[in-house]
Write an enzyme that holds these catalytic residues in place. Structure first.
Site, PDB file in Angstrom:
ATOM      1  N   CYS A  88       0.806  -1.222   0.000  1.00  0.00           N
ATOM      2  CA  CYS A  88       0.000   0.000   0.000  1.00  0.00           C
ATOM      3  C   CYS A  88       0.841   1.274   0.000  1.00  0.00           C
ATOM      4  O   CYS A  88       0.509   2.238  -0.698  1.00  0.00           O
ATOM      5  CB  CYS A  88      -0.962   0.003   1.186  1.00  0.00           C
ATOM      6  SG  CYS A  88      -0.190  -0.054   2.818  1.00  0.00           S
ATOM      7  N   HIS A 134      -2.946   0.573   7.233  1.00  0.00           N
ATOM      8  CA  HIS A 134      -3.148   0.626   5.788  1.00  0.00           C
ATOM      9  C   HIS A 134      -3.172   2.089   5.355  1.00  0.00           C
ATOM     10  O   HIS A 134      -3.575   2.967   6.128  1.00  0.00           O
ATOM     11  CB  HIS A 134      -4.472  -0.067   5.435  1.00  0.00           C
ATOM     12  CG  HIS A 134      -4.755  -0.150   3.972  1.00  0.00           C
ATOM     13  ND1 HIS A 134      -3.834  -0.567   3.049  1.00  0.00           N
ATOM     14  CD2 HIS A 134      -5.894   0.141   3.262  1.00  0.00           C
ATOM     15  CE1 HIS A 134      -4.381  -0.557   1.846  1.00  0.00           C
ATOM     16  NE2 HIS A 134      -5.626  -0.118   1.949  1.00  0.00           N
ATOM     17  N   SER A 145      -4.174  -3.168  -2.031  1.00  0.00           N
ATOM     18  CA  SER A 145      -4.535  -3.921  -0.836  1.00  0.00           C
ATOM     19  C   SER A 145      -4.785  -5.368  -1.231  1.00  0.00           C
ATOM     20  O   SER A 145      -4.980  -5.674  -2.419  1.00  0.00           O
ATOM     21  CB  SER A 145      -5.799  -3.333  -0.186  1.00  0.00           C
ATOM     22  OG  SER A 145      -6.292  -4.165   0.840  1.00  0.00           O
TER      23      SER A 145
END
Length: 243
Positions: free
Chosen positions: A69, A104, A121
């Site tokens: 990410c 994330h 992702s």
């Protein structure tokens, strides 16, 4: 020995609309594939100047290795640098699932009065979002709803500032202009905070806190020395992305 196919680097054409170009960038990142190996192929230090991170982006296009990410955020910035109508800003999530915390980050996009995102992702609905959301909070709540499908609860949200379009800038990316403990807030409260930030960002009246407020940084315990201030975010980079 057969060489693996290398995805062609996307090239912007004048006939392309912004959504078409963003889709081309996202398609390229998907062709690189998500890095499931457990080995980080590229070192991304969040405190580096933008110019250094753009050099890393060039390296990514040369190596064509799988990415996670954080690399996707840097690549997204790299490919949208030539689009002044496209504003880019980092969105970071801290979630909780089954006794563990996960981190994330995606690249928020603002263009022509609409919000969307680019990213990578393991989950297809936790990365790119179309440029269709009328408000920043609509985009964020879409991510929150996507997380709920996987029984992840969003605990903390960080929104950074617009990233400069100057690829040779020595300014680092501002990753966390706004930090919200969303698990302790109602959606109405979260929306109010997000829309205030979004309004200020559109007016471009905000300055990166790390670059302009050393006393504020020090008071939060990030660094005791102004000379070390830029290096301090590096300590947070090593958390593994598991989303």
């Amino acid at each position: 020995c057969v060489q693996p196919s290398v995805p062609p680097v996307p090239n912007y054409k004048l006939c392309m609309s912004i959504p078409e170009w963003l889709q081309a960038v996202q398609t390229y990142m998907k062709m690189l594939q998500y890095n499931h190996t457990g080995t980080q192929f590229f070192e991304i230090r969040k405190g580096r100047p933008l110019s250094g991170l753009m050099e890393t982006a060039k390296e990514m296009t040369r190596e064509s290795l799988p990415i996670k990410c954080l690399e996707a955020v840097i690549l997204g910035i790299y490919f949208t640098n030539g689009q002044p109508s496209v504003e880019r800003f980092p969105i970071s999530f801290k979630t909780h699932f089954s006794g563990n915390y996960f981190h994330h980050v995606v690249l928020g996009i603002y263009c022509n009065g609409r919000y969307g995102s680019l990213g990578m992702s393991r989950r297809s609905d936790l990365m790119d979002k179309p440029l269709t959301y009328r408000t920043l909070s609509d985009l964020i709540f879409e991510f929150e709803d996507s997380y709920k499908k996987y029984l992840h609860s969003v605990k903390k949200l960080k929104i950074g500032l617009y990233v400069p379009h100057e690829p040779h800038s020595f300014q680092p990316i501002e990753w966390k202009q706004l930090v919200l403990n969303v698990s302790k807030m109602t959606r109405t409260e979260v929306r109010k905070e997000l829309e205030k930030l979004a309004r200020d960002m559109r007016m471009k009246i905000l300055k990166p806190s790390s670059a302009h407020s050393p006393m504020k940084e020090r008071s939060r315990g990030k660094s005791l020395s102004p000379r070390r201030r830029q290096a301090s975010p590096q300590r947070r980079v090593c958390r593994r992305d598991k989303s």
